[in-house]
Structure formats: C-alpha cells, structure tokens
Design a protein around this motif. Structure first.
Motif, PDB file in Angstrom:
ATOM      1  N   LYS A   1     -79.234 -39.383  33.222  1.00  0.00           N
ATOM      2  CA  LYS A   1     -80.240 -41.136  33.523  1.00  0.00           C
ATOM      3  C   LYS A   1     -79.350 -42.701  33.638  1.00  0.00           C
ATOM      4  O   LYS A   1     -78.373 -42.886  33.525  1.00  0.00           O
ATOM      5  CB  LYS A   1     -81.305 -40.938  32.540  1.00  0.00           C
TER       6      LYS A   1
ATOM      7  N   ASP B   1     -76.801 -40.777  23.936  1.00  0.00           N
ATOM      8  CA  ASP B   1     -77.810 -40.295  24.434  1.00  0.00           C
ATOM      9  C   ASP B   1     -77.873 -39.217  24.839  1.00  0.00           C
ATOM     10  O   ASP B   1     -79.088 -37.859  24.872  1.00  0.00           O
ATOM     11  CB  ASP B   1     -78.023 -41.879  26.312  1.00  0.00           C
ATOM     12  N   VAL B   2     -76.995 -38.898  25.752  1.00  0.00           N
ATOM     13  CA  VAL B   2     -76.657 -37.699  26.554  1.00  0.00           C
ATOM     14  C   VAL B   2     -76.303 -36.456  25.925  1.00  0.00           C
ATOM     15  O   VAL B   2     -76.825 -35.387  26.053  1.00  0.00           O
ATOM     16  CB  VAL B   2     -75.380 -37.612  27.897  1.00  0.00           C
TER      17      VAL B   2
ATOM     18  N   ARG C   1     -80.281 -35.504  24.306  1.00  0.00           N
ATOM     19  CA  ARG C   1     -80.441 -35.163  25.221  1.00  0.00           C
ATOM     20  C   ARG C   1     -80.943 -33.547  25.278  1.00  0.00           C
ATOM     21  O   ARG C   1     -81.161 -32.774  25.466  1.00  0.00           O
ATOM     22  CB  ARG C   1     -80.474 -35.341  26.598  1.00  0.00           C
TER      23      ARG C   1
ATOM     24  N   GLN D   1     -77.036 -44.410  30.338  1.00  0.00           N
ATOM     25  CA  GLN D   1     -76.856 -43.683  29.418  1.00  0.00           C
ATOM     26  C   GLN D   1     -75.640 -44.262  28.613  1.00  0.00           C
ATOM     27  O   GLN D   1     -75.287 -44.104  29.266  1.00  0.00           O
ATOM     28  CB  GLN D   1     -77.170 -42.142  29.638  1.00  0.00           C
ATOM     29  N   THR D   2     -76.075 -44.089  27.198  1.00  0.00           N
ATOM     30  CA  THR D   2     -74.450 -43.222  26.494  1.00  0.00           C
ATOM     31  C   THR D   2     -74.380 -42.399  26.291  1.00  0.00           C
ATOM     32  O   THR D   2     -75.098 -41.406  26.463  1.00  0.00           O
ATOM     33  CB  THR D   2     -74.405 -44.164  24.807  1.00  0.00           C
TER      34      THR D   2
END
Length: 151
Positions: free
Chosen positions: A103, A110-111, A114, A106-107
C-alpha cells in the motif's frame, strides 16, 4: 553525542535472489523458510530492526536515528535503508502477493507485519484443513509407506 553514519553496507546488496532464491507466494507452504532466510539475511546486513520491531529513536534535533543493533545513522540513511529492505521484501514475494500486501507510504515493518498477519492469522483454519486431509488419507491409495509419509 555519537557521530551518525551516512553509509551502510546493506546498500551494496544488488541481488537479493542470490540469498533468497525462491519467490514466496500464497499457494506454497514456504512461509517459515522464507521468514528464516529473510531474518538471516537482514541480520547479516544489520537491518533486522527494520522488520522485527520499531526500536529506533530519533534524537532531539531529528537528524540521527539509533536502533538496537547498530550505531546511529542519519535520518535520511535510516529512511533509505528502510526502502532497501522494502525492496528486498517485494523482490522475494510473488506478484500476486504484492497486490495484497503493498500500500502507499508503507515502511518495511508495515509490509513485514502484513505478511506475518496473513500467514499466522490462519492457523486455526489451516489446522482444520490439515486434520480433514489427514483423516481422509487411505493407506491403500499409496504404493508404500515412504509415499504415504511424503504426504
């Protein structure tokens, strides 16, 4: 105050595929091996903090970042390394997964989280599926015990 570093050896990695050769996708059961290889690779290049936890702290002037495993780096270098780790992640997962995971803005953390959520959140449904598969296996469908054990 400690001097910040403006260069990091992780920037020199040009081919992540030499360390993590297989693309990871949702259809294969290679999550654990992918995570292990990725953690090993990121640990070797001292960028594991970008995927494991937010342990970075910014000093009062917001020009350096200190993480748990390396010496202070400039905020610009921290952001650049985060982008490199994000490229490593996107370079080792399938195109189909990229559409589900990436998305804007994102850092790497974050990924990473996810991907972790997608694969660790389905433990119960995976257990039900495997139990069903196991209970429906018939030994007479296999020529020998070795073939049976490979299932």
């Amino acid at each position: 105050m400690a001097e910040s570093v403006n260069f990091h050896h992780a920037i020199t990695v040009t081919n992540i595929k030499s360390t993590i050769p297989e693309n990871f996708d949702m259809d294969t059961n290679k999550y654990l091996s992918w995570v292990t290889l990725f953690k090993t690779h990121s640990g070797a290049y001292q960028v594991r903090d970008y995927i494991i936890s937010k342990t970075a702290t910014t000093d009062s002037s917001s020009t350096t970042v200190t993480n748990s495993s390396t010496q202070p780096v400039s905020k610009d270098l921290w952001d650049r390394l985060d982008t490199f780790v994000l490229q490593w992640i996107s370079g080792t997962i399938s195109i189909d997964m990229l559409g589900n995971i990436l998305k804007p803005d994102q850092t790497a953390l974050d990924v990473w989280n996810r991907v972790k959520f997608i694969f660790e959140d389905n433990k119960n449904s995976r257990a039900v599926y495997l139990r069903h598969k196991f209970t429906n296996i018939r030994l007479d469908n296999y020529p020998n015990v070795i073939a049976y054990c490979k299932v």
